[in-house]
Design a protein around this motif. Structure first.
Motif, PDB file in Angstrom:
ATOM      1  N   UNK A 232      -9.156   7.148 -21.589  1.00 52.47           N
ATOM      2  CA  UNK A 232      -8.786   7.950 -20.430  1.00 52.47           C
ATOM      3  C   UNK A 232      -8.656   7.011 -19.246  1.00 52.47           C
ATOM      4  N   UNK A 233      -7.538   7.116 -18.543  1.00 51.95           N
ATOM      5  CA  UNK A 233      -7.305   6.277 -17.374  1.00 51.95           C
ATOM      6  C   UNK A 233      -6.843   7.150 -16.217  1.00 51.95           C
ATOM      7  N   UNK A 234      -6.930   6.595 -15.042  1.00 52.97           N
ATOM      8  CA  UNK A 234      -6.388   7.225 -13.833  1.00 52.97           C
ATOM      9  C   UNK A 234      -5.263   6.313 -13.356  1.00 52.97           C
ATOM     10  N   UNK A 235      -4.115   6.909 -13.022  1.00 55.00           N
ATOM     11  CA  UNK A 235      -2.929   6.128 -12.694  1.00 55.00           C
ATOM     12  C   UNK A 235      -2.358   6.582 -11.353  1.00 55.00           C
ATOM     13  N   UNK A 236      -2.024   5.598 -10.523  1.00 55.84           N
ATOM     14  CA  UNK A 236      -1.321   5.846  -9.265  1.00 55.84           C
ATOM     15  C   UNK A 236       0.092   5.307  -9.421  1.00 55.84           C
ATOM     16  N   UNK A 237       1.081   6.170  -9.189  1.00 59.13           N
ATOM     17  CA  UNK A 237       2.487   5.757  -9.292  1.00 59.13           C
ATOM     18  C   UNK A 237       3.135   5.795  -7.919  1.00 59.13           C
ATOM     19  N   UNK A 238       4.157   4.948  -7.752  1.00 57.08           N
ATOM     20  CA  UNK A 238       4.902   4.953  -6.490  1.00 57.08           C
ATOM     21  C   UNK A 238       5.989   6.022  -6.538  1.00 57.08           C
ATOM     22  N   UNK A 239       6.824   6.061  -5.505  1.00 57.51           N
ATOM     23  CA  UNK A 239       7.809   7.131  -5.392  1.00 57.51           C
ATOM     24  C   UNK A 239       8.937   7.056  -6.423  1.00 57.51           C
ATOM     25  N   UNK A 240       9.078   5.935  -7.135  1.00 58.54           N
ATOM     26  CA  UNK A 240      10.087   5.861  -8.198  1.00 58.54           C
ATOM     27  C   UNK A 240       9.445   5.984  -9.583  1.00 58.54           C
TER      28      UNK A 240
ATOM     29  N   UNK B 200       0.832  -1.207   0.000  1.00 58.87           N
ATOM     30  CA  UNK B 200       0.000   0.000   0.000  1.00 58.87           C
ATOM     31  C   UNK B 200       0.863   1.252   0.000  1.00 58.87           C
ATOM     32  N   UNK B 201       0.476   2.203  -0.828  1.00 55.07           N
ATOM     33  CA  UNK B 201       1.127   3.512  -0.831  1.00 55.07           C
ATOM     34  C   UNK B 201       0.362   4.420   0.112  1.00 55.07           C
ATOM     35  N   UNK B 202       1.037   5.373   0.662  1.00 58.94           N
ATOM     36  CA  UNK B 202       0.354   6.313   1.553  1.00 58.94           C
ATOM     37  C   UNK B 202       0.995   6.295   2.922  1.00 58.94           C
ATOM     38  N   UNK B 203       0.259   5.820   3.900  1.00 57.11           N
ATOM     39  CA  UNK B 203       0.736   5.822   5.282  1.00 57.11           C
ATOM     40  C   UNK B 203       2.093   5.134   5.381  1.00 57.11           C
ATOM     41  N   UNK B 204       3.075   5.848   5.925  1.00 55.79           N
ATOM     42  CA  UNK B 204       4.396   5.275   6.152  1.00 55.79           C
ATOM     43  C   UNK B 204       5.302   5.263   4.932  1.00 55.79           C
ATOM     44  N   UNK B 205       4.864   5.840   3.814  1.00 60.47           N
ATOM     45  CA  UNK B 205       5.727   5.896   2.637  1.00 60.47           C
ATOM     46  C   UNK B 205       5.925   7.346   2.233  1.00 60.47           C
ATOM     47  N   UNK B 206       6.907   7.553   1.396  1.00 55.54           N
ATOM     48  CA  UNK B 206       7.184   8.894   0.880  1.00 55.54           C
ATOM     49  C   UNK B 206       6.363   9.190  -0.372  1.00 55.54           C
ATOM     50  N   UNK B 207       5.583   8.214  -0.818  1.00 56.75           N
ATOM     51  CA  UNK B 207       4.886   8.322  -2.100  1.00 56.75           C
ATOM     52  C   UNK B 207       3.792   9.374  -2.096  1.00 56.75           C
ATOM     53  N   UNK B 208       3.622   9.995  -3.243  1.00 57.98           N
ATOM     54  CA  UNK B 208       2.479  10.855  -3.483  1.00 57.98           C
ATOM     55  C   UNK B 208       1.348   9.924  -3.895  1.00 57.98           C
ATOM     56  N   UNK B 209       0.313   9.829  -3.100  1.00 63.69           N
ATOM     57  CA  UNK B 209      -0.735   8.839  -3.344  1.00 63.69           C
ATOM     58  C   UNK B 209      -1.912   9.418  -4.125  1.00 63.69           C
ATOM     59  N   UNK B 210      -1.622  10.333  -5.003  1.00 65.99           N
ATOM     60  CA  UNK B 210      -2.665  10.948  -5.799  1.00 65.99           C
ATOM     61  C   UNK B 210      -2.713  10.323  -7.179  1.00 65.99           C
ATOM     62  N   UNK B 211      -3.910   9.919  -7.586  1.00 64.32           N
ATOM     63  CA  UNK B 211      -4.095   9.424  -8.941  1.00 64.32           C
ATOM     64  C   UNK B 211      -4.009  10.601  -9.902  1.00 64.32           C
TER      65      UNK B 211
END
Length: 187
Positions: free
Chosen positions: A145-153, A125-136
């Motif tokens: 048209x798609x919505x994409x969630x990417x991790x911190x890399x 899971x991205x979000x709590x406890x990670x540096x990732x931006x958890x915005x789609x």
């Protein structure tokens, strides 16, 4: 070997219909049953999950309840079918809906917890406890048209889109999304 993501795929799911009994009434059991049962070779395999106690197929509401207990009643009421499976080694969820506008709004709301809800099947899971931006973010996969969630890399973790007005495809990346849409008659 799994082959390259650009290799042509068969026009139907691999191996025909498959069922998998859950060990317990929770999402971890659902994810485990689908992952272990689906043919993770070259194609798409849809799996029908069976209830752990009755071995009857789980209904759409049952599967949605395992994924997220906070779905709005309007969204739950608009989902007419939930299919789960694997495309190669990537998890796939296909929702058929009767009300595209309600589904679209509900998907936007679900974005806040989708990574957590689909973890660990779609990765940690991205979000709590990670540096990732958890915005789609809005993106395109071919003409969709798609919505994409990417991790911190910058790796895609969840990609979803609405096909027509009645189908929502959720998988882990744009390549899988596009290959499923272009190579399988599921919509």
């Amino acid at each position: 070997t799994l082959g390259n993501a650009n290799d042509p795929l068969p026009l139907s799911t691999t191996g025909g219909p498959v069922t998998a009994a859950l060990d317990a009434p929770n999402k971890s059991s659902l994810f485990k049953a689908v992952s272990e049962t689906a043919n993770q070779g070259e194609g798409l395999q849809i799996v029908t999950p069976l209830a752990h106690d009755t071995l009857l197929p789980l209904g759409s509401r049952d599967i949605l309840g395992l994924l997220n207990r906070q779905f709005t009643p309007a969204f739950i009421g608009s989902v007419t079918q939930v299919r789960v499976g694997m495309y190669r080694n990537e998890p796939v969820i296909i929702l058929t809906v009767s009300d595209g506008a309600t589904a679209r709004g509900s998907m936007f709301l679900w974005e806040n917890s989708m990574s957590q809800d689909l973890s660990p099947w779609f990765g940690i899971a991205l979000g709590a406890g990670t540096e990732s931006n958890t915005t789609f973010k809005d993106s395109q996969s071919a003409n969709y048209d798609v919505r994409v969630l990417k991790d911190d890399i910058g790796a895609e973790r969840i990609t979803y889109g609405i096909i027509g007005q009645s189908t929502i495809l959720i998988t882990t990346n744009s390549t899988a999304f596009l290959n499923i849409i272009e190579n399988y008659n599921l919509f």
